[in-house]
Design a protein around this motif. Structure first.
Motif, PDB file in Angstrom:
ATOM      1  N   GLU A   7       0.858  -1.187   0.000  1.00  0.00           N
ATOM      2  CA  GLU A   7       0.000   0.000   0.000  1.00  0.00           C
ATOM      3  C   GLU A   7       0.893   1.235   0.000  1.00  0.00           C
ATOM      4  OE1 GLU A   7      -3.139   2.328  -0.283  1.00  0.00           O
ATOM      5  OE2 GLU A   7      -3.271   0.149  -0.326  1.00  0.00           O
ATOM      6  N   SER A   8       0.888   1.961  -1.105  1.00  0.00           N
ATOM      7  CA  SER A   8       1.720   3.158  -1.219  1.00  0.00           C
ATOM      8  C   SER A   8       1.191   4.033  -2.354  1.00  0.00           C
ATOM      9  CB  SER A   8       3.178   2.788  -1.502  1.00  0.00           C
ATOM     10  OG  SER A   8       3.309   2.305  -2.815  1.00  0.00           O
ATOM     11  N   PRO A   9       1.577   5.299  -2.377  1.00  0.00           N
ATOM     12  CA  PRO A   9       1.183   6.165  -3.491  1.00  0.00           C
ATOM     13  C   PRO A   9       1.687   5.630  -4.843  1.00  0.00           C
ATOM     14  CG  PRO A   9       1.961   7.508  -1.670  1.00  0.00           C
ATOM     15  CD  PRO A   9       2.256   6.068  -1.319  1.00  0.00           C
ATOM     16  N   ALA A  10       2.895   5.076  -4.873  1.00  0.00           N
ATOM     17  CA  ALA A  10       3.448   4.538  -6.122  1.00  0.00           C
ATOM     18  C   ALA A  10       2.623   3.343  -6.603  1.00  0.00           C
ATOM     19  CB  ALA A  10       4.904   4.135  -5.933  1.00  0.00           C
ATOM     20  N   SER A  11       2.190   2.478  -5.678  1.00  0.00           N
ATOM     21  CA  SER A  11       1.359   1.333  -6.063  1.00  0.00           C
ATOM     22  C   SER A  11       0.035   1.798  -6.635  1.00  0.00           C
ATOM     23  CB  SER A  11       1.091   0.433  -4.853  1.00  0.00           C
ATOM     24  OG  SER A  11       2.274  -0.179  -4.418  1.00  0.00           O
ATOM     25  N   ARG A  12      -0.585   2.778  -5.996  1.00  0.00           N
ATOM     26  CA  ARG A  12      -1.862   3.299  -6.498  1.00  0.00           C
ATOM     27  C   ARG A  12      -1.691   3.926  -7.881  1.00  0.00           C
ATOM     28  NH1 ARG A  12      -2.284   4.201  -1.070  1.00  0.00           N
ATOM     29  NH2 ARG A  12      -1.483   6.326  -1.134  1.00  0.00           N
ATOM     30  N   GLU A  13      -0.589   4.645  -8.089  1.00  0.00           N
ATOM     31  CA  GLU A  13      -0.345   5.246  -9.400  1.00  0.00           C
ATOM     32  C   GLU A  13      -0.132   4.161 -10.452  1.00  0.00           C
ATOM     33  OE1 GLU A  13       2.544   8.495 -11.628  1.00  0.00           O
ATOM     34  OE2 GLU A  13       2.807   8.135  -9.496  1.00  0.00           O
ATOM     35  N   PHE A  14       0.633   3.115 -10.105  1.00  0.00           N
ATOM     36  CA  PHE A  14       0.855   2.015 -11.043  1.00  0.00           C
ATOM     37  C   PHE A  14      -0.463   1.324 -11.382  1.00  0.00           C
ATOM     38  CE2 PHE A  14       1.743  -2.507 -11.833  1.00  0.00           C
ATOM     39  CZ  PHE A  14       2.441  -2.367 -13.021  1.00  0.00           C
ATOM     40  N   LEU A  15      -1.292   1.063 -10.381  1.00  0.00           N
ATOM     41  CA  LEU A  15      -2.580   0.418 -10.620  1.00  0.00           C
ATOM     42  C   LEU A  15      -3.467   1.249 -11.533  1.00  0.00           C
ATOM     43  CD1 LEU A  15      -3.398  -1.075  -7.123  1.00  0.00           C
ATOM     44  CD2 LEU A  15      -2.874  -2.325  -9.225  1.00  0.00           C
TER      45      LEU A  15
END
Length: 51
Positions: A7-15
């Motif tokens: 759970e991270s901002p980078a994961s959300r952006e990638f998703l």
């Protein structure tokens, strides 16, 4: 392909990029590579390579 993301901002952006279609190039007839869209550098804090 399955993957588990932290759970991270980078994961959300990638998703937000998924589903993703990449133009792949063959290398040595066994490997493939292709360019990935760039993620915002602002979302990369706290990410450790190799985990």
């Amino acid at each position: 392909m399955r993957a588990e993301l932290i759970e991270s901002p980078a994961s959300r952006e990638f998703l937000s990029l998924l589903p993703l279609t990449l133009a792949m190039t063959a290398y040595s007839s066994r490997e493939k590579y292709g360019p990935m869209p760039a993620l915002s550098r602002d979302n990369m804090t706290g990410i450790k390579a190799g985990l």
